[in-house]
Design a protein around this motif. Structure first.
Motif, PDB file in Angstrom:
ATOM      1  N   HIS A  76       0.842  -1.208   0.000  1.00  0.00           N
ATOM      2  CA  HIS A  76       0.000   0.000   0.000  1.00  0.00           C
ATOM      3  C   HIS A  76       0.871   1.250   0.000  1.00  0.00           C
ATOM      4  N   ALA A  77       1.933   1.248   0.811  1.00  0.00           N
ATOM      5  CA  ALA A  77       2.831   2.406   0.872  1.00  0.00           C
ATOM      6  C   ALA A  77       3.540   2.614  -0.462  1.00  0.00           C
ATOM      7  N   ARG A  78       3.894   1.537  -1.119  1.00  0.00           N
ATOM      8  CA  ARG A  78       4.536   1.617  -2.440  1.00  0.00           C
ATOM      9  C   ARG A  78       3.621   2.321  -3.439  1.00  0.00           C
ATOM     10  N   GLU A  79       2.337   1.981  -3.373  1.00  0.00           N
ATOM     11  CA  GLU A  79       1.364   2.615  -4.273  1.00  0.00           C
ATOM     12  C   GLU A  79       1.248   4.108  -3.996  1.00  0.00           C
ATOM     13  N   GLN A  80       1.523   4.498  -2.744  1.00  0.00           N
ATOM     14  CA  GLN A  80       1.446   5.913  -2.360  1.00  0.00           C
ATOM     15  C   GLN A  80       2.761   6.650  -2.600  1.00  0.00           C
ATOM     16  N   GLY A  81       3.742   5.933  -3.175  1.00  0.00           N
ATOM     17  CA  GLY A  81       5.006   6.585  -3.516  1.00  0.00           C
ATOM     18  C   GLY A  81       6.088   6.504  -2.459  1.00  0.00           C
ATOM     19  N   HIS A  82       5.935   5.623  -1.484  1.00  0.00           N
ATOM     20  CA  HIS A  82       6.937   5.489  -0.416  1.00  0.00           C
ATOM     21  C   HIS A  82       8.161   4.768  -0.994  1.00  0.00           C
ATOM     22  N   ALA A  83       9.264   5.491  -1.155  1.00  0.00           N
ATOM     23  CA  ALA A  83      10.442   4.961  -1.849  1.00  0.00           C
ATOM     24  C   ALA A  83      11.069   3.780  -1.120  1.00  0.00           C
ATOM     25  N   ASN A  84      11.177   3.859   0.194  1.00  0.00           N
ATOM     26  CA  ASN A  84      11.812   2.772   0.941  1.00  0.00           C
ATOM     27  C   ASN A  84      10.952   1.515   0.983  1.00  0.00           C
ATOM     28  N   ALA A  85       9.635   1.684   0.965  1.00  0.00           N
ATOM     29  CA  ALA A  85       8.751   0.515   0.880  1.00  0.00           C
ATOM     30  C   ALA A  85       8.961  -0.181  -0.465  1.00  0.00           C
ATOM     31  N   ALA A  86       9.052   0.600  -1.534  1.00  0.00           N
ATOM     32  CA  ALA A  86       9.285   0.031  -2.868  1.00  0.00           C
ATOM     33  C   ALA A  86      10.636  -0.674  -2.925  1.00  0.00           C
ATOM     34  N   LEU A  87      11.655  -0.068  -2.298  1.00  0.00           N
ATOM     35  CA  LEU A  87      12.983  -0.680  -2.279  1.00  0.00           C
ATOM     36  C   LEU A  87      12.963  -2.008  -1.523  1.00  0.00           C
ATOM     37  N   ALA A  88      12.300  -2.032  -0.364  1.00  0.00           N
ATOM     38  CA  ALA A  88      12.239  -3.256   0.439  1.00  0.00           C
ATOM     39  C   ALA A  88      11.598  -4.395  -0.346  1.00  0.00           C
ATOM     40  N   ILE A  89      10.528  -4.090  -1.079  1.00  0.00           N
ATOM     41  CA  ILE A  89       9.853  -5.122  -1.878  1.00  0.00           C
ATOM     42  C   ILE A  89      10.751  -5.590  -3.015  1.00  0.00           C
ATOM     43  N   GLU A  90      11.442  -4.663  -3.648  1.00  0.00           N
ATOM     44  CA  GLU A  90      12.316  -5.018  -4.771  1.00  0.00           C
ATOM     45  C   GLU A  90      13.478  -5.901  -4.305  1.00  0.00           C
ATOM     46  N   VAL A  91      14.098  -5.544  -3.181  1.00  0.00           N
ATOM     47  CA  VAL A  91      15.197  -6.350  -2.650  1.00  0.00           C
ATOM     48  C   VAL A  91      14.687  -7.734  -2.256  1.00  0.00           C
ATOM     49  N   PHE A  92      13.528  -7.785  -1.619  1.00  0.00           N
ATOM     50  CA  PHE A  92      12.920  -9.062  -1.224  1.00  0.00           C
ATOM     51  C   PHE A  92      12.751  -9.977  -2.431  1.00  0.00           C
ATOM     52  N   CYS A  93      12.187  -9.439  -3.508  1.00  0.00           N
ATOM     53  CA  CYS A  93      11.907 -10.252  -4.696  1.00  0.00           C
ATOM     54  C   CYS A  93      13.180 -10.639  -5.440  1.00  0.00           C
ATOM     55  N   TYR A  94      14.135  -9.723  -5.531  1.00  0.00           N
ATOM     56  CA  TYR A  94      15.382 -10.030  -6.229  1.00  0.00           C
ATOM     57  C   TYR A  94      16.156 -11.125  -5.509  1.00  0.00           C
ATOM     58  N   ARG A  95      16.239 -11.011  -4.179  1.00  0.00           N
ATOM     59  CA  ARG A  95      16.971 -12.022  -3.419  1.00  0.00           C
ATOM     60  C   ARG A  95      16.238 -13.365  -3.438  1.00  0.00           C
ATOM     61  N   LEU A  96      14.919 -13.331  -3.474  1.00  0.00           N
ATOM     62  CA  LEU A  96      14.146 -14.561  -3.605  1.00  0.00           C
ATOM     63  C   LEU A  96      14.432 -15.231  -4.946  1.00  0.00           C
ATOM     64  N   ALA A  97      14.424 -14.447  -6.025  1.00  0.00           N
ATOM     65  CA  ALA A  97      14.712 -14.996  -7.352  1.00  0.00           C
ATOM     66  C   ALA A  97      16.124 -15.578  -7.411  1.00  0.00           C
ATOM     67  N   LYS A  98      17.106 -14.879  -6.824  1.00  0.00           N
ATOM     68  CA  LYS A  98      18.479 -15.395  -6.778  1.00  0.00           C
ATOM     69  C   LYS A  98      18.538 -16.747  -6.071  1.00  0.00           C
ATOM     70  N   SER A  99      17.820 -16.856  -4.975  1.00  0.00           N
ATOM     71  CA  SER A  99      17.828 -18.105  -4.223  1.00  0.00           C
ATOM     72  C   SER A  99      17.207 -19.241  -5.026  1.00  0.00           C
ATOM     73  N   LEU A 100      16.071 -18.970  -5.663  1.00  0.00           N
ATOM     74  CA  LEU A 100      15.422 -19.998  -6.485  1.00  0.00           C
ATOM     75  C   LEU A 100      16.318 -20.429  -7.634  1.00  0.00           C
ATOM     76  N   ALA A 101      16.942 -19.462  -8.286  1.00  0.00           N
ATOM     77  CA  ALA A 101      17.819 -19.798  -9.411  1.00  0.00           C
ATOM     78  C   ALA A 101      18.993 -20.654  -8.950  1.00  0.00           C
ATOM     79  N   SER A 102      19.577 -20.316  -7.798  1.00  0.00           N
ATOM     80  CA  SER A 102      20.729 -21.080  -7.319  1.00  0.00           C
ATOM     81  C   SER A 102      20.357 -22.506  -6.957  1.00  0.00           C
ATOM     82  N   LEU A 103      19.122 -22.708  -6.476  1.00  0.00           N
ATOM     83  CA  LEU A 103      18.704 -24.046  -6.064  1.00  0.00           C
ATOM     84  C   LEU A 103      18.459 -24.983  -7.240  1.00  0.00           C
TER      85      LEU A 103
END
Length: 396
Positions: A287-314
């Motif tokens: 919700h905060a990301r939709e309202q333009g909260h930059a750090n909320a958007a960053l947290a989600i992006e880092v979460f997803c990128y690191r998740l994708a890295k983990s899946l790819a490595s496995l």
């Protein structure tokens, strides 16, 4: 032989999640949550199979034993006085436990000895076990371990590159967690896809306040993201996941921080909460990301990128890939997280069906991949049912 009733108890430090499972049924006879235990706002919420809405009882200041004393009569009534066993979730079983075990003095002692490996979880699990055994001393009590599923990891996956005596004498190795969930959803994925459990290969992402990934081959865990403790691996709600191992000495040297302060920071002040500075709840951050909260958007992006890295490595642990599974509170409900994660996995030729992805929320599961692309499945986890099945297996 009449169907047996199993009470499943999952104790946290200030909560008790419970479910009454009847053998042969997918739905619960009764389920609920006691939360905020030990505080003035403690309460018990439950819903039976005939209740249209959940019911709530305030329990100001109640501890685990007091909460169990109030919920167990509800369980006895729902089970019509026929309760056959209690299955307890235990997070860490170390190397000793490769399957569910009946709780004896020896097993309880072993769980206590393993507590330093899961200091946030095992002591809380033991509080619930002790309280339930005091109230139901004549019933069989069974421990189902999160780590047991991962005891099939090969040595190359579970060993750390540290001196041999630390493993042989101190048992420092990778154990993995969320095994009950990964096991359950991988079986469901094979069933949904018309594949045999014994001839199928999956990547599973259990995403919630605690998150982990797992490579599953023929019904067995072959590698996973969590390690010695539940802190290793993915970025989580309040946990950092992987950091430079030298971070501890850096913070001690430059800021004078103690080991206890660093440990608390990595477990309680990091992850989504730390990066966003806002919340550990993905719904709040979206919700905060939709309202333009930059750090909320960053947290989600880092979460997803690191998740994708983990899946790819496995994928290194699998000879082929039959599909990717999303489960857990975030995995089952965040179409955004699934979409952003899959976009990072373009090398695997994954592509989502936007409408199917948006539809899979609030308990709705199913395939979300675009036709002609590798499987991506949303499967609601059911750790309580798996714990009940494991409990029944011990009784048998």
């Amino acid at each position: 032989m009449p169907a047996r009733n199993i009470l499943v108890i999952n104790c946290g430090s200030s909560s008790i999640k419970f479910a009454l499972v009847r053998e042969g049924r997918d739905d619960f006879i009764l389920h609920g949550l006691a939360e905020r235990l030990g505080a003035n706002g403690a309460s018990l919420r439950w819903q039976g199979e005939t209740d249209e809405q959940p019911q709530t009882l305030e329990l100001p200041g109640a501890d685990h034993k007091a909460a169990l004393a109030r919920l167990l009569p509800l369980v006895a009534q729902a089970a019509q006085g026929k309760l056959h066993a209690i299955g307890h979730r235990v997070v860490h079983g170390g190397e000793r436990f490769t399957q569910a075990s009946r709780l004896t003095d020896e097993v309880l002692s072993a769980i206590r000895e393993t507590s330093p490996l899961a200091p946030l979880h095992n002591p809380a699990n033991l509080v619930g076990i002790d309280a339930a055994m005091a109230l139901y001393p004549d019933l069989p009590h069974i421990a189902v371990f999160d780590t047991a599923f991962h005891q099939s990891l090969p040595e190359r996956a579970y060993r750390y590159a540290i001196p041999e005596p630390l493993y042989r004498e101190q048992h420092v190795r990778r154990y993995g967690f969320h095994g009950t969930s990964h096991r359950y959803v991988s079986h469901k994925a094979a069933e949904m896809s018309g594949l045999a459990v014994g001839d199928s290969y999956w990547l599973s992402a259990h995403l919630g306040n605690g998150s982990s990934t797992c490579a599953i081959a023929n019904g067995q865990s072959r590698d996973t993201s969590m390690g010695l403790t539940p802190l290793e691996g993915l970025m989580m709600g309040t946990r950092s996941g992987d950091v430079d191992p030298n971070l501890h000495s850096h913070l001690a040297r430059t800021l004078g921080w103690s080991l206890e302060k660093i440990d608390h920071m990595l477990n309680h002040d990091s992850g989504l909460l730390g990066l966003s500075g806002l919340s550990n709840d993905m719904r709040t951050l979206e919700h905060a990301r939709e309202q333009g909260h930059a750090n909320a958007a960053l947290a989600i992006e880092v979460f997803c990128y690191r998740l994708a890295k983990s899946l790819a490595s496995l994928t290194c642990a699998l000879p082929r890939l039959d599909g990717i599974i999303f489960t857990g509170g975030i995995g089952e409900n965040s179409a955004l997280v699934r979409n952003l994660t899959v976009k990072h996995l373009h090398v695997l030729n994954l592509e989502l069906d936007g409408e199917a992805n948006a539809r899979c929320v609030r308990g709705v599961g199913g395939p979300i991949h675009l036709a002609g692309h590798p499987r991506v499945l949303v499967i609601p986890t059911n750790e309580e049912k798996q714990i009940a099945l494991d409990t029944l297996a011990v009784l048998d």
